[in-house]
Design a protein around this motif. Structure first.
Motif, PDB file in Angstrom:
ATOM      1  N   GLY A  52       0.864  -1.205  -0.111  1.00  0.00           N
ATOM      2  CA  GLY A  52      -0.017   0.123   0.062  1.00  0.00           C
ATOM      3  C   GLY A  52       0.838   1.065  -0.013  1.00  0.00           C
ATOM      4  O   GLY A  52       2.068   1.054  -0.609  1.00  0.00           O
ATOM      5  N   VAL A  53       0.249   2.288   0.478  1.00  0.00           N
ATOM      6  CA  VAL A  53       1.091   3.678   0.705  1.00  0.00           C
ATOM      7  C   VAL A  53       1.089   4.128   2.086  1.00  0.00           C
ATOM      8  O   VAL A  53       0.081   3.825   2.666  1.00  0.00           O
ATOM      9  N   ILE A  54       1.977   4.893   2.331  1.00  0.00           N
ATOM     10  CA  ILE A  54       2.112   5.740   3.818  1.00  0.00           C
ATOM     11  C   ILE A  54       2.184   7.333   3.267  1.00  0.00           C
ATOM     12  O   ILE A  54       2.748   7.485   2.223  1.00  0.00           O
ATOM     13  N   ASN A  55       1.688   8.062   4.220  1.00  0.00           N
ATOM     14  CA  ASN A  55       1.941   9.340   3.940  1.00  0.00           C
ATOM     15  C   ASN A  55       3.270   9.888   4.879  1.00  0.00           C
ATOM     16  O   ASN A  55       3.094   9.850   6.071  1.00  0.00           O
ATOM     17  N   LEU A  56       4.371  10.338   4.120  1.00  0.00           N
ATOM     18  CA  LEU A  56       5.801  10.617   4.576  1.00  0.00           C
ATOM     19  C   LEU A  56       5.702  12.319   4.482  1.00  0.00           C
ATOM     20  O   LEU A  56       6.046  12.685   3.347  1.00  0.00           O
ATOM     21  N   ARG A  57       5.455  12.979   5.478  1.00  0.00           N
ATOM     22  CA  ARG A  57       5.307  14.356   5.304  1.00  0.00           C
ATOM     23  C   ARG A  57       4.908  14.915   4.204  1.00  0.00           C
ATOM     24  O   ARG A  57       5.507  15.912   3.348  1.00  0.00           O
ATOM     25  N   GLY A  58       3.617  14.381   3.839  1.00  0.00           N
ATOM     26  CA  GLY A  58       2.670  14.917   2.803  1.00  0.00           C
ATOM     27  C   GLY A  58       3.187  14.194   1.369  1.00  0.00           C
ATOM     28  O   GLY A  58       2.604  14.931   0.587  1.00  0.00           O
ATOM     29  N   ASN A  59       4.075  13.410   1.509  1.00  0.00           N
ATOM     30  CA  ASN A  59       4.336  12.789   0.238  1.00  0.00           C
ATOM     31  C   ASN A  59       3.754  11.199   0.283  1.00  0.00           C
ATOM     32  O   ASN A  59       4.020  10.652   1.112  1.00  0.00           O
TER      33      ASN A  59
END
Length: 164
Positions: A52-59
């Motif tokens: 899946g995806v994660i939110n890394l400081r807005g990215n």
């Protein structure tokens, strides 16, 4: 007159980690950061090795499970599970000799070679070859399409108050 050649010794540092009880390594210069395993948002219609995806400081950052990618036995997420954020270059040249053609369960094109760790060895990953260009395109498309996608009803955007 005697001429002595100086031999340049280049030391490299590696981050080592375990996948299915086998030790691997990545050149530390490719590692941008290591973060605690957090909530991964599942994305439909992606290969099984993309968790899946994660939110890394807005990215939007895709999470690739190398255990699944390499066809190894999966392990449940534990306290020691983490996400390693790496920088990948395409079409990079090999700086290390090929690994031996025996003794590993991972395809040889995923490896740079073997690094000595005291009395044992770690398989040094060629992080640029773990994903093919097509697979990298899938991940890139996933990043760009997820940026503008609406969040699930149960999710709260980072930095926004919870609706009551």
């Amino acid at each position: 007159m005697e001429i002595k050649e100086q031999e340049e010794v280049v030391q490299q540092q590696y981050l080592t980690f375990f996948l299915a009880d086998e030790e691997y390594a990545i050149n530390i210069q490719r590692v941008k950061e290591i973060i605690e395993y957090t909530t991964v948002t599942k994305v439909p219609k992606v290969p099984e090795w993309i968790r899946g995806v994660i939110n890394l400081r807005g990215n939007v950052v895709p999470v690739v499970d190398l255990t699944v990618r390499f066809g190894l036995k999966e392990r449940p997420v534990s306290k020691t599970t983490c996400i390693v954020i790496v920088e990948i270059e395409q079409d990079s040249e090999r700086a290390v000799e090929e690994p031996p053609a025996f003794g590993t369960r991972v395809r040889l094109e995923y490896l740079f070679g073997m690094g000595k760790l005291g009395k044992k060895f770690a398989l040094i990953l060629n992080i640029d070859s773990v994903l093919s260009n097509t697979e990298l395109l899938t991940v890139s498309t996933l990043q760009s399409s997820t940026v503008n996608a609406p969040m699930d009803a149960g999710e709260i955007a980072e930095g926004q108050p919870e609706a009551r």
